[in-house]
Design an enzyme around this catalytic site. Structure first.
Site: not given
Ligand code: UD1
Length: 416
Positions: A22-23, A116, A121, A305, A397
């Site tokens: 999915k990711n 979720c 986030r 995850d 999802r």
């Molecule tokens: C992706 C995955 C999700 C997984 C996560 C961490 C997808 C679609 N989803 O989510 O399943 O749980 O990686 O492996 O690929 N953060 C900030 N600012 C930002 C971006 C992120 O503070 O601009 C923080 C987030 O709140 C979180 C951490 O960084 O605490 C990790 O987030 P991130 O690696 O960006 O996860 P996603 O890309 O949302």
């Protein structure tokens, strides 16, 4: 709203094939925004998040249609740069459209993403990186208004190794003339896969999977046929399911090196694991030992995850286990549901202390999010008696017909 009804305690045995990640599919679908030509995504599993992303592409003027197991995308005549709240809010991955829309059309108006409820986030790293690359960005009334401009720098440093920000910036830079670099980039296999997909379309990207990615912008991207990697989180979930039921399974289309952190822990619990080329075999003992402790971290660390699923496992393993959640600040919402099943779990801020029980019992529980819902399914499979899990749309999802694959392995589970 569908529910799962599970009669626990069946041993999971047999072979099952893992789906496409999915990711990996979600950012690749966003990447299609930049492609002028037809993209065929082979075996593109129809997770509800993937379907939501297809709706987004259609709303932007692209074509997305299923051909058997494949998904055909054609964004040649994509011409809209606005994403409404209705389209953007069901999924987190809607934010991945920002970089590609700016790259292709030069501007974008995108509502804040959803996804979720596992923490705040924020998207600050996505936005500050695009600003450094010259984009003018204004946040107003729930929308991000962005316009491409002259880059202030071509070297972006991410303050955290965010998966989504790495992907968004890599896509934006794919069509930005000249050489760009992303420092402190995330290294998840899905990032390597996105780079591989973009390269198949003609992009020039080096270093994906390391913490510095170099992108040389090209003028246009062209269509291709592509098969994304297998889903390491689905694979991890099935390994844990087999371990929790004293089972013996062979997972096909499963890449063991993508799950090294989990496999090491499952071996500590007493599981026998054999890693093949594209398959993993697991045989579980009657009663699992404790894995002692797990800390979630960016790849190649233990994936956040799989945190809820490993907590479910600890609930029936011997002794006491500790789980530290270091990636999302609010990822223990499902614990209250496990308590209803007799699990002995205490948590404070980012730490869970789990005392394994000989027996846990079925109960009526509610999914709180995708992976939390998966943890409830695992507990339902391993416990005595009947479990009803509501709100399984969260589970859909990121797992495609989860119940069918579990039935194939001998579980007594049905959707009602
Ligand atoms: C992706 C995955 C999700 C997984 C996560 C961490 C997808 C679609 N989803 O989510 O399943 O749980 O990686 O492996 O690929 N953060 C900030 N600012 C930002 C971006 C992120 O503070 O601009 C923080 C987030 O709140 C979180 C951490 O960084 O605490 C990790 O987030 P991130 O690696 O960006 O996860 P996603 O890309 O949302």
């Amino acid at each position: 709203m569908a529910k799962f009804f599970i009669n626990g305690k069946n041993r999971l045995c047999g072979e099952v094939e893992m789906d496409t990640a999915k990711n990996a599919l979600l950012p690749i679908l966003a990447g299609c925004i930049m492609v002028e030509g037809k993209v065929t995504l082979e075996k593109a599993t129809a997770y509800t998040d993937v379907e939501a992303m297809c709706d987004i592409l259609r709303a932007l003027g692209g074509v997305a249609q299923r051909k058997g197991d494949d998904l055909e995308i054609d964004c040649s005549s994509l011409d809209k740069c606005e994403l409404s709240h209705e389209l953007a809010s069901p999924v987190r991955s809607s934010i991945f459209t920002l970089g590609p829309l700016l790259a292709r059309l030069g501007k974008a108006k995108v509502a804040y993403p959803g996804g979720c409820d596992i923490g705040l986030r924020p998207i600050d790293i996505h936005l500050s990186s695009l600003r450094q690359l010259g984009c003018k960005i204004v946040e107003k009334n729930g929308y991000i208004y962005a316009e491409k401009g002259k880059p202030l720098t071509r070297e972006v440093f991410l303050s955290f190794q965010s998966v989504g920000a790495t992907e968004n910036i890599m896509m934006f830079c794919a069509l930005l003339p000249g050489e760009s670099k992303i420092y402190n980039s995330a290294k998840e296999p899905e990032i390597v896969d996105l780079a591989r997909f973009l390269s198949c379309c003609g992009a020039k990207i080096e270093g994906a999977g390391t913490d510095v990615i170099t992108i040389i912008g090209v003028e246009r991207l062209e269509g291709c046929r592509y098969r994304a990697i297998s889903d390491r989180i689905e694979c991890g979930t099935f390994l844990i399911a087999a371990a929790m039921t004293g089972g013996e399974v062979k997972l096909e289309n499963a890449v063991s090196k993508h799950n090294s952190a989990l496999i090491e822990k499952l071996k500590t619990c007493g599981c026998l694991i054999k890693e093949g080329d594209n398959e993993i075999f697991l045989s579980a003992p009657k009663r699992l030992e404790s894995f002692v402790d797990v800390e979630t971290a960016v790849y190649p660390g233990f994936p956040t995850d799989l945190q809820p699923q490993i907590v479910a496992l600890a609930s029936i393993a011997k002794g006491c286990s500790l789980v530290f959640e270091n990636v999302f600040e609010n990822r223990f919402n499902y614990v209250g549901e496990l308590l209803k099943m007799g699990c002995d779990i205490r948590f404070k801020s980012s730490i869970c202390i789990i005392r394994g029980k000989d027996k846990i019992f079925g109960a009526d529980v509610v999914s709180t999010d995708l992976r939390g819902g998966a943890a409830l399914v695992l507990a339902g499979l391993a416990c005595e008696g009947y479990t009803t899990i509501s709100r399984v749309e969260f589970v859909d999802r990121g797992y495609f017909h989860l119940e069918d694959k579990l039935v194939q392995l001998g579980a007594d589970i049905k959707r009602i």
